[in-house]
Design an enzyme around this catalytic site. Sequence first.
Site, mmCIF file in Angstrom:
data_model
loop_
_atom_site.group_PDB
_atom_site.id
_atom_site.type_symbol
_atom_site.label_atom_id
_atom_site.label_comp_id
_atom_site.label_asym_id
_atom_site.label_seq_id
_atom_site.Cartn_x
_atom_site.Cartn_y
_atom_site.Cartn_z
ATOM 1 N N TYR A 1 35.589 51.276 34.341
ATOM 2 C CA TYR A 1 35.612 51.374 35.796
ATOM 3 C C TYR A 1 36.394 50.197 36.360
ATOM 4 O O TYR A 1 36.210 49.061 35.930
ATOM 5 C CB TYR A 1 34.178 51.327 36.335
ATOM 6 C CG TYR A 1 34.063 51.359 37.847
ATOM 7 C CD1 TYR A 1 34.439 52.485 38.571
ATOM 8 C CD2 TYR A 1 33.568 50.257 38.545
ATOM 9 C CE1 TYR A 1 34.325 52.511 39.959
ATOM 10 C CE2 TYR A 1 33.453 50.278 39.937
ATOM 11 C CZ TYR A 1 33.829 51.412 40.631
ATOM 12 O OH TYR A 1 33.717 51.445 42.007
ATOM 13 N N ASP B 1 40.616 43.615 33.181
ATOM 14 C CA ASP B 1 39.721 43.657 34.329
ATOM 15 C C ASP B 1 38.471 42.874 33.941
ATOM 16 O O ASP B 1 37.571 43.399 33.285
ATOM 17 C CB ASP B 1 39.392 45.106 34.695
ATOM 18 C CG ASP B 1 38.422 45.189 35.880
ATOM 19 O OD1 ASP B 1 37.895 44.132 36.293
ATOM 20 O OD2 ASP B 1 38.203 46.307 36.378
ATOM 21 N N LYS C 1 32.702 39.534 41.183
ATOM 22 C CA LYS C 1 31.298 39.234 40.867
ATOM 23 C C LYS C 1 31.023 37.730 40.743
ATOM 24 O O LYS C 1 31.012 37.056 41.771
ATOM 25 C CB LYS C 1 30.874 40.061 39.648
ATOM 26 C CG LYS C 1 31.042 41.561 39.958
ATOM 27 C CD LYS C 1 30.413 42.549 39.022
ATOM 28 C CE LYS C 1 30.454 43.942 39.627
ATOM 29 N NZ LYS C 1 31.303 44.904 38.964
HETATM 30 C C1 LIG Z 1 32.269 45.928 39.732
HETATM 31 C C2 LIG Z 1 33.565 46.192 39.071
HETATM 32 C C3 LIG Z 1 34.728 46.475 39.802
HETATM 33 C C4 LIG Z 1 34.714 46.721 41.280
HETATM 34 O O1 LIG Z 1 34.362 45.621 42.012
HETATM 35 P P1 LIG Z 1 33.882 45.843 43.556
HETATM 36 O O2 LIG Z 1 33.724 44.456 44.071
HETATM 37 O O3 LIG Z 1 32.605 46.631 43.472
HETATM 38 O O4 LIG Z 1 34.958 46.601 44.238
HETATM 39 C C5 LIG Z 1 35.925 46.575 39.130
HETATM 40 N N1 LIG Z 1 35.979 46.412 37.798
HETATM 41 C C6 LIG Z 1 34.884 46.153 37.060
HETATM 42 C C7 LIG Z 1 35.017 45.962 35.586
HETATM 43 C C8 LIG Z 1 33.641 46.054 37.666
HETATM 44 O O5 LIG Z 1 32.543 45.845 36.918
#
Ligand SMILES: *Cc1c(COP(=O)(O)O)cnc(C)c1O
Length: 433
Positions: free
Chosen positions: A150, A242, A270
Amino acid sequence: MSAPSSLQGTLSRTWLQRAEQVMPGGVNSPVRAFRSVGGRAPFVASADGARLKTVEGDELIDLVASWGALIFGHARPEVTSAIHDAVAGGTSYGMPTTSEVELAELICDLVPSIDMVRMVNSGTEATSSLLRLARAATGRDEVIKFEGCYHGHSDSFLVSAGSGLATYGQPSSPGVPAATAAGTRVARFNDLESVAAALSDDVAAVIVEPVAGNMGCIPPEPGFLEGLRTLCDDSGALLIFDEVMTGFRVALGGAQARYGVMPDLTALGKVVAGGTPAAAYGGRGELMRMIAPDGPVYQAGTLAGNPIVTAAGLTTLRLLAEDPSIYDSFDEAGTIISRRLSSAFTAADLPGLVHQVGGMVGVFLGIDEARRWDDLAGLDPELFARFFHAALRRGVLLPPSPYEAWFLMQSHLDGPLDEALSALEEAIAEAAS
Ligand SMILES: *Cc1c(COP(=O)(O)O)cnc(C)c1O
């Protein structure tokens, strides 16, 4: 005189009923609605350390940790007081501040492949900005992502996108233009041949969660990340990690430091913002200098790098850098979690598997292999729902979906984790019976 309509009937309606009237699903992010486990999500009144307090006054040991955004615990005093101090001087100026510079310097110091960085407001923005940059830098349009990974909710990435979507049985989303989805090629995690087959000289970038965290927690097998690096070098595609979830969570320098493989570009989120709404992207200097106003690739943000988020991020990263032993503590806790839950699976005569990398934990009920998305087909949502509610009745809040990772915080380690494990052992026995 009558009360404003927003106050009428508030006594006779529950918070959930009120929420569902005015917000889709009653929530601001889908997985909070408990649709895959049933029942009602608790409304949180406050939190401290490892525990949430609900509006009814119940206390829950929290293994959601704001979906990984919190690394120490809720309301860590140094972080909250830094935020208080910042707010007292105003919340946003739309002009440069010294704390942005300090945060950027610290990120560049800590994350090995990052020379320059740009703050944004969410992980979604970080990955979508990186895709634009990768397209501009290579003059190519296509992107390869992995099944079950994701990268936020922008159109190009809303294809085979793991937990939140799997939970809702939507392989992708209506509203994503077919042409956009067609520019996204999907490969299999831990399967280099599938990447080689998808690569061509139309591919601008390969984007990967270096430890997959949106299909439970699935570590990269030895050679997988190295192989991606080589395949990208050979084809001229850029490698994007990511690290929105893994950054500052699986090691101080993220997964790239833990596994020793350097991407061209990195998304952070995060933990980088210490539980406030911000994220960042960065990479090699010559790529980042293509971003406006140094270069032609446009990306901007009214509230980006505001004093609240930089105070929280800077304080969090400084605390981590001062004492990085937290990552060893997470790995030691992981060994205990794995041993205790595995024995509980055996005692309950249930297949099951525990993965852990730093502060990420993947617990897979009912299956005994999880190397990639296909392996998760055997997860039984009803079994998970029984386990989830058995845990919740015992005061432990798990992420409400079998596809989500669990997150460790420092404040779990001295007591609450042990308490949670005892509850989870009982919950496994109850769910299996
Ligand atoms: C949480 C997450 C996102 C998205 O971040 P948001 O701040 O919710 O838009 C993208 N990539 C990864 C791997 C994530 O865990």
